[in-house]
Enzyme design. Structure first.
Site, PDB file in Angstrom:
ATOM      1  N   ASP A  12       0.808  -1.226   0.000  1.00 31.45           N
ATOM      2  CA  ASP A  12       0.000   0.000   0.000  1.00 31.45           C
ATOM      3  C   ASP A  12       0.838   1.271   0.000  1.00 31.45           C
ATOM      4  OD1 ASP A  12      -2.255  -1.659   0.155  1.00 31.45           O
ATOM      5  OD2 ASP A  12      -1.869  -1.913   2.284  1.00 31.45           O
ATOM      6  N   LYS A  15       2.252   1.948  -5.162  1.00 24.74           N
ATOM      7  CA  LYS A  15       3.011   1.446  -6.321  1.00 24.74           C
ATOM      8  C   LYS A  15       2.231   1.576  -7.628  1.00 24.74           C
ATOM      9  CE  LYS A  15       3.334  -2.553  -4.315  1.00 24.74           C
ATOM     10  NZ  LYS A  15       2.876  -2.221  -2.963  1.00 24.74           N
ATOM     11  N   GLY A  39      -3.818  -5.036  -4.333  1.00 27.72           N
ATOM     12  CA  GLY A  39      -4.831  -4.062  -4.730  1.00 27.72           C
ATOM     13  C   GLY A  39      -4.144  -2.769  -5.096  1.00 27.72           C
ATOM     14  N   HIS A  40      -3.919  -2.565  -6.381  1.00 27.19           N
ATOM     15  CA  HIS A  40      -3.238  -1.351  -6.830  1.00 27.19           C
ATOM     16  C   HIS A  40      -4.270  -0.354  -7.338  1.00 27.19           C
ATOM     17  CE1 HIS A  40       0.815  -3.610  -7.431  1.00 27.19           C
ATOM     18  NE2 HIS A  40       0.405  -3.555  -6.184  1.00 27.19           N
ATOM     19  N   GLN A 202       2.654  -5.985  -2.832  1.00 33.45           N
ATOM     20  CA  GLN A 202       2.886  -5.920  -1.379  1.00 33.45           C
ATOM     21  C   GLN A 202       4.182  -5.157  -1.085  1.00 33.45           C
ATOM     22  OE1 GLN A 202       2.122  -9.560  -2.383  1.00 33.45           O
ATOM     23  NE2 GLN A 202       0.013  -8.885  -2.364  1.00 33.45           N
ATOM     24  N   THR A 277      -8.205  -4.022  -1.089  1.00 38.28           N
ATOM     25  CA  THR A 277      -8.749  -5.344  -1.392  1.00 38.28           C
ATOM     26  C   THR A 277      -9.859  -5.719  -0.418  1.00 38.28           C
ATOM     27  OG1 THR A 277      -6.670  -6.046  -2.370  1.00 38.28           O
ATOM     28  CG2 THR A 277      -8.145  -7.795  -1.661  1.00 38.28           C
ATOM     29  N   GLY A 279     -10.978  -3.576   2.351  1.00 42.63           N
ATOM     30  CA  GLY A 279     -11.658  -2.455   3.006  1.00 42.63           C
ATOM     31  C   GLY A 279     -11.314  -2.319   4.487  1.00 42.63           C
ATOM     32  N   PRO A 281      -9.569  -1.273   7.954  1.00 41.02           N
ATOM     33  CA  PRO A 281      -8.768  -0.109   8.352  1.00 41.02           C
ATOM     34  C   PRO A 281      -7.311  -0.533   8.490  1.00 41.02           C
ATOM     35  CG  PRO A 281     -10.254  -0.796  10.136  1.00 41.02           C
ATOM     36  CD  PRO A 281     -10.562  -1.659   8.956  1.00 41.02           C
TER      37      PRO A 281
HETATM   38  P1  IMP Z   1      -2.329 -13.013   2.267  1.00 40.05           P
HETATM   39  O1  IMP Z   1      -1.383 -12.486   1.251  1.00 40.05           O
HETATM   40  O2  IMP Z   1      -3.779 -12.817   1.893  1.00 40.05           O
HETATM   41  O3  IMP Z   1      -2.035 -14.428   2.662  1.00 40.05           O
HETATM   42  O4  IMP Z   1      -2.135 -12.152   3.608  1.00 40.05           O
HETATM   43  C1  IMP Z   1      -0.928 -12.207   4.364  1.00 40.05           C
HETATM   44  C2  IMP Z   1      -0.608 -10.842   4.947  1.00 40.05           C
HETATM   45  O5  IMP Z   1      -0.245  -9.950   3.905  1.00 40.05           O
HETATM   46  C3  IMP Z   1      -1.786 -10.164   5.662  1.00 40.05           C
HETATM   47  O6  IMP Z   1      -1.273  -9.400   6.733  1.00 40.05           O
HETATM   48  C4  IMP Z   1      -2.361  -9.236   4.603  1.00 40.05           C
HETATM   49  O7  IMP Z   1      -3.055  -8.148   5.149  1.00 40.05           O
HETATM   50  C5  IMP Z   1      -1.091  -8.801   3.905  1.00 40.05           C
HETATM   51  N1  IMP Z   1      -1.303  -8.404   2.499  1.00 40.05           N
HETATM   52  C6  IMP Z   1      -1.486  -9.222   1.446  1.00 40.05           C
HETATM   53  N2  IMP Z   1      -1.606  -8.509   0.317  1.00 40.05           N
HETATM   54  C7  IMP Z   1      -1.487  -7.219   0.651  1.00 40.05           C
HETATM   55  C8  IMP Z   1      -1.483  -5.996  -0.096  1.00 40.05           C
HETATM   56  O8  IMP Z   1      -1.606  -5.963  -1.320  1.00 40.05           O
HETATM   57  N3  IMP Z   1      -1.319  -4.851   0.617  1.00 40.05           N
HETATM   58  C9  IMP Z   1      -1.132  -4.857   1.963  1.00 40.05           C
HETATM   59  N4  IMP Z   1      -1.108  -5.965   2.698  1.00 40.05           N
HETATM   60  C10 IMP Z   1      -1.288  -7.142   2.057  1.00 40.05           C
HETATM   61 MG    MG Z   2      -2.649  -2.214  -1.938  1.00 38.37          MG
END
Ligand code: IMP
Ligand code: MG
Length: 386
Positions: A12, A15, A39-40, A202, A277, A279, A281
């Protein structure tokens, strides 16, 4: 020259917008890792789009979803539908590697089941089936897009997966095949000519090997994975490390500079820090220089981009973590106490106080900040003077 854009914090960092800006000087935009957990947020003109699986390219780019990406066919199809309204020819410019692993409803269910089993130690995943798709794949029972070309073969593979759950294998395969029809003609490896922008997802602190394990995602976020996860080669490339002027984290796990209570809520509100992705907080805190130094070093960044600097405009003082109370190995940030120093806030990004803040970051990281982004649209960015 090729480029790799990665996040230096917990995702977040903004990017998507940087990829969009750099897309103008590249031919191909390539995804090489993660899946619909990403989620870009990108503004195409006035239209806001959250890209989960489609690379954040613009009107002229070819898009490639490389083999390291985990594909959820339903998400992909709905994203293609949505973006076709902006770029009607998008499908002709899109290619998806047949080696991509496929996320089925079984993995999404497993994701929730494992989280429930962990209870208080749950990771707070996005629930998109990421971890189980990687572990089923490592156990050599995963589904690849290749498998969907042969119905009988797919059914056999899904039946095996279904044994781990209460799912009816047949209805899972039928649903997958239905979705597959819509993109079947886009499945292909690519012969890339021209320059490539590898779109990371990520952030470094969520990398399974370099991040705050076990509070991480399950696919690599490190730039060297760009080649492994796309199958493409690159002789010449630069790494762009993107970071926010503060820090956020969504999900569980250590976050040394987290700010709680009203001050944390205020940061969240100013920065609209809610997951693109899920919502949820986001947890908010101050910029963490030792963490950014680590992330820049392990990713060997060539360019730094600071985003959302404007979010802090008008604060009386801004926190900066300059040290930890101990050496940390492994780099999991557990039980670390940060030293937070407060610098004078700034009115706007022209203020000398802001320039001082950027200089502190640069001195600590031993690297220059090349660009400062101050809003979601493509034009809201400037090159740092001096
Ligand atoms: P997973 O990738 O759904 O298995 O989640 C593992 C960890 O990565 C969790 O803490 C998620 O909130 C975090 N995470 C996964 N994708 C994103 C992203 O695109 N942005 C921020 N955090 C993410
Ligand atoms: Mg994101």
């Amino acid at each position: 020259m090729n480029s790799i854009v990665i996040g230096l914090q917990w995702g977040d960092e903004g990017k998507g917008k940087i990829v969009q800006k750099l897309s103008r000087s590249h031919d191909w935009i390539v995804r090489f890792s993660s899946g619909p957990n990403a989620g870009h947020t990108v503004y195409h003109g006035d239209t806001k789009m959250v890209h989960h699986l489609l690379p954040s390219g613009t009107e002229k780019n070819f898009l490639f979803i490389g083999r390291g990406t985990l594909v959820d066919l339903e998400t992909l199809n709905s994203e293609i539908n949505e973006i076709s309204k902006i770029y009607p020819d998008i499908k002709e410019r899109l290619f998806i590697s047949p080696y991509c692993r496929v996320i089925t409803p079984i993995e999404k269910w497993q994701d929730g089941a494992i989280e429930r089993m962990k209870g208080k130690k749950s990771v707070g995943t996005t629930g998109r089936g990421i971890g189980p798709t990687v572990s089923n794949d490592a156990n050599r029972i995963g589904i690849r897009l290749f498998d969907l070309f042969d119905e009988e073969h797919l059914k056999e593979k899904v039946a095996l997966l279904a044994k781990m759950s209460d799912f009816d294998g047949k209805s899972v395969s039928d649903a997958l095949l239905e979705q597959f029809k819509k993109i079947k003609d886009r499945i292909s490896e690519v012969n890339v000519k021209g320059s490539v922008l590898f779109e990371g997802t990520q952030g470094i602190m969520l990398d399974p090997m370099y991040g705050t394990y076990p509070y991480v995602t399950s696919t690599p976020t490190i730039p060297s994975f760009a080649f492994y996860g796309s199958g493409l080669k690159s002789e010449n490339h630069e790494v762009w490390g993107v970071f926010k002027a503060y820090a956020t984290r969504v999900g569980a796990g250590p976050f040394p500079t987290e700010v709680f209570g009203e001050a944390g809520d205020a940061l969240r509100k100013r920065g609209s820090e809610f997951g693109a992705t899920t919502g949820r907080p986001r947890r908010c805190g101050w910029i963490d220089l030792p963490q950014l130094e680590y992330a820049s070093d392990v990713s060997d960044v060539d360019h730094l981009v600071m985003t959302k600097a404007d979010v802090l405009n008008g604060l009386e003082k801004v926190g900066v973590c300059t040290a930890y109370d101990k050496e940390i190995t492994p780099y999991d940030l557990e039980n670390v106490k940060p030293t937070i120093e407060y610098v004078k806030g700034w009115k706007d990004l022209e203020s000398s106080e802001f320039s001082d803040f950027v200089s502190i970051v640069e001195r600590h990281l031993g690297r220059r900040v090349d660009y400062i982004s101050y809003g979601p649209s493509e034009g809201e960015i400037f090159q740092r003077k001096g």
